[in-house]
Design an enzyme around this catalytic site. Structure first.
Site, short mmCIF file in Angstrom:
data_model
loop_
_atom_site.label_atom_id
_atom_site.label_comp_id
_atom_site.label_asym_id
_atom_site.label_seq_id
_atom_site.Cartn_x
_atom_site.Cartn_y
_atom_site.Cartn_z
N ASP A 1 0.42 -1.04 0.12
CA ASP A 1 -0.69 0.05 -0.18
C ASP A 1 1.04 1.28 -0.02
OD1 ASP A 1 0.90 -0.07 2.71
OD2 ASP A 1 -0.72 -0.62 3.22
N HIS B 1 7.03 -7.87 -1.15
CA HIS B 1 5.57 -8.15 -2.00
C HIS B 1 4.94 -7.01 -2.99
CE1 HIS B 1 4.39 -11.36 1.52
NE2 HIS B 1 5.34 -12.00 0.92
P1 NAD Z 1 -2.02 -11.30 7.73
O1 NAD Z 1 -4.00 -10.88 7.49
O2 NAD Z 1 -2.22 -12.69 7.22
O3 NAD Z 1 -2.10 -11.05 9.27
C1 NAD Z 1 -2.49 -9.73 9.43
C2 NAD Z 1 -2.05 -9.87 11.11
O4 NAD Z 1 -2.06 -8.87 11.78
C3 NAD Z 1 -2.99 -11.21 11.75
O5 NAD Z 1 -2.82 -12.02 12.93
C4 NAD Z 1 -4.41 -10.17 13.35
O6 NAD Z 1 -4.40 -10.55 14.17
C5 NAD Z 1 -2.84 -8.68 13.08
N1 NAD Z 1 -3.92 -7.65 13.02
C6 NAD Z 1 -4.72 -6.62 12.15
N2 NAD Z 1 -4.77 -5.57 12.49
C7 NAD Z 1 -4.19 -5.54 13.58
C8 NAD Z 1 -3.33 -4.02 14.31
N3 NAD Z 1 -4.66 -3.46 13.70
N4 NAD Z 1 -2.77 -4.23 15.79
C9 NAD Z 1 -1.82 -5.26 15.51
N5 NAD Z 1 -2.21 -6.26 14.57
C10 NAD Z 1 -2.97 -6.56 13.53
O7 NAD Z 1 -1.16 -10.57 7.07
P2 NAD Z 1 0.32 -10.52 6.25
O8 NAD Z 1 0.73 -11.52 8.02
O9 NAD Z 1 0.60 -9.02 6.02
O10 NAD Z 1 0.27 -11.95 5.48
C11 NAD Z 1 -1.17 -11.08 4.39
C12 NAD Z 1 -0.45 -10.81 3.00
O11 NAD Z 1 -1.26 -9.89 2.29
C13 NAD Z 1 0.96 -10.13 2.68
O12 NAD Z 1 1.13 -10.73 1.75
C14 NAD Z 1 0.85 -9.03 2.36
O13 NAD Z 1 1.03 -8.74 1.23
C15 NAD Z 1 -1.11 -8.83 1.74
N6 NAD Z 1 -2.12 -7.70 2.28
C16 NAD Z 1 -1.54 -6.63 1.75
C17 NAD Z 1 -2.40 -5.90 2.09
C18 NAD Z 1 -1.82 -3.93 2.37
O14 NAD Z 1 -0.88 -4.08 1.76
N7 NAD Z 1 -2.10 -3.26 3.48
C19 NAD Z 1 -3.29 -5.83 2.88
C20 NAD Z 1 -3.85 -7.20 2.83
C21 NAD Z 1 -3.04 -8.04 2.72
#
Ligand code: NAD
Length: 256
Positions: free
Chosen positions: A106, A123
Site C-alpha cells: 500500500d 511483496h
Molecule cells: P495477515 O492478514 O495474514 O495477518 C494480519 C495480522 O495482523 C493478523 O494476525 C491480525 O491479528 C493482525 N492485526 C490486524 N489488525 C491489527 C492491528 N490493528 N494491530 C495489531 N495487529 C493487527 O497479513 P500478513 O501477515 O501481512 O499476510 C498477508 C499478505 O497479504 C501479505 O503478503 C500482504 O502482502 C498482503 N496484504 C497486504 C495488504 C496491504 O498492503 N495493506 C492488505 C492485505 C493483505
C-alpha cells in the site's frame, strides 16, 4: 507502563540496528482490511482463484483478478497512514531504524515519512503495473482509468502483452533483490520488530526468524497469536497504533 513495554523501550535505546517487519495488520487502522482476520479479504474470495499461474493462463482469471484489483484500488487510493506508520517513521527520524521490511503493497510507510530507500517491499507494490511481455511500466492510476472506462482486462498499448500490477501473486517468484536484501538486513540487526503479521506467508515469515537465529532480540506486536510467539523475547498483544505510539513516545522522552 507494562513491564514488557518498558523492556522493549530499553532494547530500542541500546540497539544499533533495528529492523521493523510489517504485515497487513499495520494498515487495518487505516481502513484496509487484512487477509486473515474475521472480515478479512479471504472470507470473501478464494485465494486459489488468484494464483500467478491462473492469471497468466486464463483470460477469465485475469478478468476476475482485475475485478478484485479494482475493488482494492478504490478502497486504497485515498487511505492515509495511521499512528502505527507514524510511530515507525518517527523511529527513523530518531536515527533508530535500519529499515522497514514490509509485506504490504500500500505504500503507507513512505507516505508516513519513511525514506523510500529504507523501505523494502518484499511483496511488491500495487501502485505500478508492468507489461509481462515487453516490461513497459504504467502507473496503477492510468490502468485504472482504462478499467473504469470499460476495459475488463487491460493490455499493453505497445505490444498487447498482459499487464499485471507489481504485487507478488500466490505462486509468483519473490523479487530477488528485495528478498536477499531483507534476509541480509535481518541477519545483521540486533533488534527485530514484527508488527501486524500473522507470520504464515512464506518465505517472508522466515525473515524475522532469521533475525532471531542470528542473535537479535525479537518483539512481536500483534492482535492475535502467531506461530512464532514462543520464539519472541516479547509478545505485545494490542493495536499496532496504540502499542507503537506508546513505545516510541517513551523512547523519545528518553532521547530528547
Ligand atoms: P495477515 O492478514 O495474514 O495477518 C494480519 C495480522 O495482523 C493478523 O494476525 C491480525 O491479528 C493482525 N492485526 C490486524 N489488525 C491489527 C492491528 N490493528 N494491530 C495489531 N495487529 C493487527 O497479513 P500478513 O501477515 O501481512 O499476510 C498477508 C499478505 O497479504 C501479505 O503478503 C500482504 O502482502 C498482503 N496484504 C497486504 C495488504 C496491504 O498492503 N495493506 C492488505 C492485505 C493483505
Amino acid at each position: 507502563m507494562k513491564d514488557q513495554v518498558r523492556d522493549v523501550v530499553e532494547w530500542i535505546l541500546a540497539a544499533r540496528r533495528i529492523v521493523v517487519f510489517t504485515g497487513a495488520g499495520v494498515s487495518t487502522e487505516s481502513g484496509i482490511p487484512d487477509f486473515r482476520s474475521a472480515g478479512g479479504i479471504w472470507e470473501k474470495y478464494d485465494p486459489e482463484d488468484f494464483t500467478y499461474q491462473r492469471f497468466v493462463s486464463s483470460e477469465e482469471a485475469r478478468e476476475q483478478y482485475w475485478r478484485l484489483g479494482s475493488e482494492f484500488y478504490h478502497s486504497l487510493k485515498d487511505v492515509k497512514p495511521n499512528p502505527a506508520h507514524v510511530a515507525i517513521a518517527e523511529l527513523e527520524r530518531m536515527g533508530k531504524l535500519d529499515c522497514v521490511i514490509t509485506q504490504n503493497v500500500d505504500g503507507l510507510h513512505q507516505m508516513a515519512g519513511n525514506s523510500p530507500e529504507k523501505v523494502i517491499e518484499v511483496h511488491g507494490t500495487f501502485r505500478t503495473v508492468t507489461c509481462l511481455k515487453c516490461g513497459k511500466r504504467y502507473s496503477r492510476e492510468a490502468v485504472q482509468e482504462m478499467i473504469d472506462s470499460g476495459t475488463k482486462v487491460p493490455r499493453c498499448d505497445e505490444c498487447k502483452g498482459i499487464l499485471k500490477d507489481d504485487t507478488i501473486a500466490f505462486g509468483q517468484a519473490m523479487p530477488e533483490r528485495e528478498t536477499a536484501e531483507a534476509f541480509r538486513r535481518c541477519e545483521e540487526c540486533d533488534l527485530c520488530f514484527v508488527i501486524g503479521s500473522s507470520l504464515v506467508v512464506q518465505p517472508a515469515a522466515s525473515m524475522p526468524i532469521a533475525a532471531k537465529q542470528s542473535g537479535a532480540r525479537l518483539v512481536i506486536v500483534n492482535r492475535d497469536p502467531t506461530p512464532y510467539d514462543r520464539l519472541a523475547d516479547a509478545v505485545i498483544r494490542g493495536s499496532a497504533g496504540a502499542v507503537m505510539t506508546q513505545i516510541v513516545e517513551a523512547v523519545r522522552a528518553r532521547i530528547v
